[in-house]
Design a protein around this motif. Sequence first.
Motif, PDB file in Angstrom:
ATOM      1  N   TYR A  66       0.831  -1.198   0.000  1.00 49.84           N
ATOM      2  CA  TYR A  66       0.000   0.000   0.000  1.00 49.84           C
ATOM      3  C   TYR A  66       0.876   1.263   0.000  1.00 49.84           C
ATOM      4  N   ASP A  85      -8.435   5.777   1.913  1.00 56.20           N
ATOM      5  CA  ASP A  85      -8.984   4.421   1.941  1.00 56.20           C
ATOM      6  C   ASP A  85      -8.869   3.808   3.335  1.00 56.20           C
ATOM      7  N   THR A 123     -15.479   4.020   5.784  1.00 54.99           N
ATOM      8  CA  THR A 123     -14.046   3.900   5.528  1.00 54.99           C
ATOM      9  C   THR A 123     -13.350   3.387   6.784  1.00 54.99           C
ATOM     10  N   CYS A 138      -9.987  -3.640   7.511  1.00 58.58           N
ATOM     11  CA  CYS A 138      -9.872  -3.458   6.051  1.00 58.58           C
ATOM     12  C   CYS A 138     -10.490  -4.607   5.259  1.00 58.58           C
ATOM     13  N   SER A 180     -12.792  -4.034   2.159  1.00 59.42           N
ATOM     14  CA  SER A 180     -12.652  -2.667   1.668  1.00 59.42           C
ATOM     15  C   SER A 180     -11.749  -2.639   0.449  1.00 59.42           C
ATOM     16  N   ARG A 181     -11.796  -1.533  -0.314  1.00 58.35           N
ATOM     17  CA  ARG A 181     -10.832  -1.375  -1.389  1.00 58.35           C
ATOM     18  C   ARG A 181      -9.455  -1.172  -0.761  1.00 58.35           C
ATOM     19  N   GLN A 182      -8.412  -1.497  -1.493  1.00 52.50           N
ATOM     20  CA  GLN A 182      -7.074  -1.447  -0.953  1.00 52.50           C
ATOM     21  C   GLN A 182      -6.695  -0.011  -0.618  1.00 52.50           C
ATOM     22  N   PRO A 183      -6.072   0.190   0.601  1.00 53.48           N
ATOM     23  CA  PRO A 183      -5.608   1.541   0.961  1.00 53.48           C
ATOM     24  C   PRO A 183      -4.560   2.041  -0.012  1.00 53.48           C
TER      25      PRO A 183
END
Length: 211
Positions: free
Chosen positions: A11, A31, A64, A205, A208-211
Motif C-alpha cells: 500500500y 482508503d 471507511t 480493512c 474494503s478497497r485497498q488503501p
Amino acid sequence: MIQKWSQAHGYDMTIYHPYYSGQLPQASDVDLLVILGGPMSPNDSLPWITAERTLIATLLERHTPIFGACFGAQQIAKTLGYAVTKAPAKEVGWAPVYRQSDVISGLPETVMALHWHEEMFEVPAAATLLFSSEHVRPQGFVMDHRVVGLQFHIEPLADNVREMVANDAAYVTGSVLDQSPADILHRPVPTANEAVTYRLLDYICEGSRQP
C-alpha cells in the motif's frame, strides 16, 4: 508497525502532521485513516482538531476503515458525541490490557501495551468494548467492522519508544504504573504486538478497497 503492515501489503502511505502544518487529507483520497497520539487533547480548541473530527465524521458515513490510538481513539469517540474525560489513573509505561470481546478472532487474551495517557474516551453505544486495563476500563473498542480505537499503544517499534522517552520523559511523573524513563526503555517491545497490530488493521480493512 503500521508502516511495516502497509509496506507488507504493497500500500501507499502518506503521513500528515496537522499540529505543525494544519494539513489533513481530503476524504476522497482516504482508503484507511490512522490517527495516532500526541500531547494534545480532543478537548483543546485548535482548528485542526475540529477539522480532523469533520474528516472522521465524513469517513464514518462512508464506512471507511479508521484506526485510532490514544488521542486518535479519543477523537473518534468525541466525533460520535461521546465524552473524553480525565481517567481515574494516569498510565505511563508498560502494562497489560485484557481482551473483553471475541468479536475479532485471533487476538490474545492479554496484550502488553505501552500507555502514555491521563485522559480516556467513553465507549460509543454502537461499539463493543475490546480491551480493559487494571486501572482504566475503556482501553479499546471496535465498531461496525470498520473502526478500532485503542487508548494504549501497540504500534511503536523500539526506535519509536526511544523517541517518546527522549522527547517526553517528564510525563512519567504521577503515573500509577510507577516506571522511570529507564524502566520503559529497558523493556523490549513485545514481539506479539506486531501480530496484534496486523490483525486489527486486517480486520477493519476486510472487504474494503485497498488503501
